[in-house]
Scaffold this motif. Structure first.
Motif, PDB file in Angstrom:
ATOM      1  N   TYR A  13      44.115  47.107  41.504  1.00  0.00           N
ATOM      2  CA  TYR A  13      42.804  46.407  41.415  1.00  0.00           C
ATOM      3  C   TYR A  13      42.942  44.939  40.646  1.00  0.00           C
ATOM      4  CZ  TYR A  13      38.694  45.283  38.764  1.00  0.00           C
ATOM      5  OH  TYR A  13      37.461  44.787  38.089  1.00  0.00           O
ATOM      6  N   LEU A  14      44.031  44.704  39.864  1.00  0.00           N
ATOM      7  CA  LEU A  14      44.237  43.531  39.102  1.00  0.00           C
ATOM      8  C   LEU A  14      44.587  42.573  40.178  1.00  0.00           C
ATOM      9  CD1 LEU A  14      44.205  41.559  36.718  1.00  0.00           C
ATOM     10  CD2 LEU A  14      46.524  42.791  35.887  1.00  0.00           C
ATOM     11  N   ALA A  15      45.675  42.946  41.186  1.00  0.00           N
ATOM     12  CA  ALA A  15      46.264  41.880  42.181  1.00  0.00           C
ATOM     13  C   ALA A  15      45.000  41.688  43.108  1.00  0.00           C
ATOM     14  CB  ALA A  15      47.220  42.802  43.015  1.00  0.00           C
ATOM     15  N   ASN A  16      44.143  42.459  43.333  1.00  0.00           N
ATOM     16  CA  ASN A  16      42.973  42.223  44.291  1.00  0.00           C
ATOM     17  C   ASN A  16      42.064  41.177  43.490  1.00  0.00           C
ATOM     18  OD1 ASN A  16      44.193  43.745  46.631  1.00  0.00           O
ATOM     19  ND2 ASN A  16      42.909  45.615  45.644  1.00  0.00           N
ATOM     20  N   LEU A  17      42.088  41.408  42.443  1.00  0.00           N
ATOM     21  CA  LEU A  17      40.825  40.482  41.686  1.00  0.00           C
ATOM     22  C   LEU A  17      41.451  39.233  41.694  1.00  0.00           C
ATOM     23  CD1 LEU A  17      38.216  40.839  40.046  1.00  0.00           C
ATOM     24  CD2 LEU A  17      39.734  40.836  38.048  1.00  0.00           C
ATOM     25  N   VAL A  18      42.845  38.910  41.472  1.00  0.00           N
ATOM     26  CA  VAL A  18      43.542  37.667  41.525  1.00  0.00           C
ATOM     27  C   VAL A  18      43.290  36.993  42.665  1.00  0.00           C
ATOM     28  CG1 VAL A  18      45.639  36.340  41.231  1.00  0.00           C
ATOM     29  CG2 VAL A  18      45.085  38.441  39.882  1.00  0.00           C
ATOM     30  N   ARG A  19      43.395  37.696  43.690  1.00  0.00           N
ATOM     31  CA  ARG A  19      43.088  36.938  45.153  1.00  0.00           C
ATOM     32  C   ARG A  19      41.762  36.386  45.176  1.00  0.00           C
ATOM     33  NH1 ARG A  19      45.669  41.911  46.808  1.00  0.00           N
ATOM     34  NH2 ARG A  19      47.854  41.764  47.083  1.00  0.00           N
ATOM     35  N   ASN A  20      40.766  37.269  44.769  1.00  0.00           N
ATOM     36  CA  ASN A  20      39.387  36.759  45.059  1.00  0.00           C
ATOM     37  C   ASN A  20      38.490  36.083  43.894  1.00  0.00           C
ATOM     38  OD1 ASN A  20      39.591  38.158  47.597  1.00  0.00           O
ATOM     39  ND2 ASN A  20      39.179  40.019  46.292  1.00  0.00           N
ATOM     40  N   LYS A  21      39.072  36.038  42.856  1.00  0.00           N
ATOM     41  CA  LYS A  21      38.473  35.605  41.569  1.00  0.00           C
ATOM     42  C   LYS A  21      39.201  34.662  41.085  1.00  0.00           C
ATOM     43  CE  LYS A  21      34.766  38.385  41.979  1.00  0.00           C
ATOM     44  NZ  LYS A  21      33.385  38.190  42.215  1.00  0.00           N
ATOM     45  N   ALA A  22      38.572  33.779  39.913  1.00  0.00           N
ATOM     46  CA  ALA A  22      39.340  32.786  39.202  1.00  0.00           C
ATOM     47  C   ALA A  22      39.495  32.932  37.764  1.00  0.00           C
ATOM     48  CB  ALA A  22      38.796  31.543  39.482  1.00  0.00           C
ATOM     49  N   TYR A  23      38.241  33.259  36.933  1.00  0.00           N
ATOM     50  CA  TYR A  23      38.052  33.452  35.640  1.00  0.00           C
ATOM     51  C   TYR A  23      38.249  34.949  35.418  1.00  0.00           C
ATOM     52  CZ  TYR A  23      36.417  28.822  36.121  1.00  0.00           C
ATOM     53  OH  TYR A  23      36.302  27.413  36.279  1.00  0.00           O
ATOM     54  N   GLU A  24      37.932  35.854  36.113  1.00  0.00           N
ATOM     55  CA  GLU A  24      37.866  37.413  35.640  1.00  0.00           C
ATOM     56  C   GLU A  24      39.344  37.842  35.687  1.00  0.00           C
ATOM     57  OE1 GLU A  24      35.770  35.930  38.056  1.00  0.00           O
ATOM     58  OE2 GLU A  24      33.805  36.653  37.311  1.00  0.00           O
ATOM     59  N   PRO A  25      40.110  37.422  36.502  1.00  0.00           N
ATOM     60  CA  PRO A  25      41.651  37.841  36.094  1.00  0.00           C
ATOM     61  C   PRO A  25      42.282  37.421  34.823  1.00  0.00           C
ATOM     62  CG  PRO A  25      41.493  36.990  38.402  1.00  0.00           C
ATOM     63  CD  PRO A  25      40.183  36.887  37.648  1.00  0.00           C
ATOM     64  N   ALA A  26      41.657  36.277  34.326  1.00  0.00           N
ATOM     65  CA  ALA A  26      42.388  35.723  33.270  1.00  0.00           C
ATOM     66  C   ALA A  26      41.727  36.668  32.029  1.00  0.00           C
ATOM     67  CB  ALA A  26      41.941  34.269  32.952  1.00  0.00           C
ATOM     68  N   ALA A  27      40.347  36.972  32.277  1.00  0.00           N
ATOM     69  CA  ALA A  27      39.607  37.933  31.258  1.00  0.00           C
ATOM     70  C   ALA A  27      40.078  39.088  31.228  1.00  0.00           C
ATOM     71  CB  ALA A  27      38.171  38.038  31.638  1.00  0.00           C
ATOM     72  N   LEU A  28      40.682  39.628  32.396  1.00  0.00           N
ATOM     73  CA  LEU A  28      41.116  41.053  32.413  1.00  0.00           C
ATOM     74  C   LEU A  28      42.566  40.951  31.914  1.00  0.00           C
ATOM     75  CD1 LEU A  28      40.607  43.936  33.529  1.00  0.00           C
ATOM     76  CD2 LEU A  28      41.574  43.182  35.775  1.00  0.00           C
ATOM     77  N   SER A  29      43.316  40.031  31.941  1.00  0.00           N
ATOM     78  CA  SER A  29      44.596  39.852  31.508  1.00  0.00           C
ATOM     79  C   SER A  29      44.544  39.826  29.787  1.00  0.00           C
ATOM     80  CB  SER A  29      45.390  38.534  31.710  1.00  0.00           C
ATOM     81  OG  SER A  29      45.587  38.435  33.179  1.00  0.00           O
TER      82      SER A  29
END
Length: 265
Positions: A217-233
């Motif tokens: 899920y995190l990997a797919n989010l990185v492909r499609n979003k910019a700020y949300e993966p950083a927040a998830l990290s």
């Protein structure tokens, strides 16, 4: 001595900056989802995503099952080796550290090739695929769990504790559950934390087995979003540190060696 102390603080400060600066930069970037001002928009988007809750919950469930099965398998085995078969300890260590030299992608391809066709077709159903997933994660976590249990077992006098428990009438299940496990509390918590971290962050096996885990899920989010993966990290980092703080709190409050008590056979 004063010069050595200054050098020590210098290296500690540099080490702290090495880890803190990227974290602070990630935190700042995650707060820039709205142009021109800081906001928690990315965090609200992530936390309101049903897929995030589903994948994280499923990963926690798989992690708990992996930890419980690993403890039930490894602790009695290591205990018996220390008590009756100390000569095969080098063989046990060699087997336990094999996952270090076996890449996860090789492991998952081997599992799929063997268990995707008769007579043991585990990938044909959801529940059996989950069983295969747990078994794969047990293999990945084996070096860490085995080392934690083995280190804890070496720190206690296994033979004396066993003989004392037997003299009080305790059977083997009682000895393992009420004598060995309490004396290994700190070691088991360390292995549990490492196993949990491995399962939560793993990507390759979950992706090839097509399971809704947090890593893919995190990997797919990185492909499609910019700020949300950083927040998830940042959220993942906070959860990890919360677990470490909980581990530290439990180990500080835990009593010393468990008392040997008699129990039913």
């Amino acid at each position: 001595m004063r010069r050595a102390s200054l050098w020590s603080w210098l290296w500690v400060t540099l080490g702290a900056l090495y880890f803190a600066v990227p974290l602070i930069a990630t935190l700042e970037f995650s707060l820039k989802a709205e142009r021109g001002r800081y906001s928690l928009t990315a965090y609200r988007t992530v936390l309101s995503d049903a897929q995030f809750l589903r994948t994280f919950t499923f990963s926690v469930e798989i992690a708990v099952v992996t930890i419980l099965v690993s403890l039930l398998l490894i602790v009695p085995t290591v205990y018996w080796v220390h008590l009756r078969l100390p000569q095969i300890r080098p063989v046990m260590e060699f087997v336990a550290f094999l996952p270090f030299v076996l890449p996860a992608v090789v492991l998952v391809f081997g599992l799929i090739r063997i268990y995707s066709r008769p007579p043991i077709a585990l990938t044909n159903a959801v529940w059996s695929t989950n069983v295969l997933l747990v078994a794969a994660y047990m293999g990945l976590a084996l070096p860490y769990m085995y080392r934690a249990v083995d280190t804890g077992m070496r720190a206690i006098d296994v033979r004396t504790l066993t003989e004392a428990a037997q003299s009080l009438g305790a059977g083997w299940p009682t000895i393992i559950a009420r004598v060995i496990f309490p004396n290994l509390r700190t070691a088991l918590l360390s292995g549990t934390f490492l196993t949990f971290a491995i399962v939560i962050g793993e990507y390759t096996i979950a992706s090839f087995l097509a399971r809704p885990m947090f890593g893919p899920y995190l990997a797919n989010l990185v492909r499609n979003k910019a700020y949300e993966p950083a927040a998830l990290s940042i959220i993942s980092f906070g959860l990890t540190w919360a677990m470490m703080a909980g581990l530290q709190w439990v180990t500080q409050r835990s009593p010393g060696a468990a008392q040997v008590t008699a129990g039913p056979r």
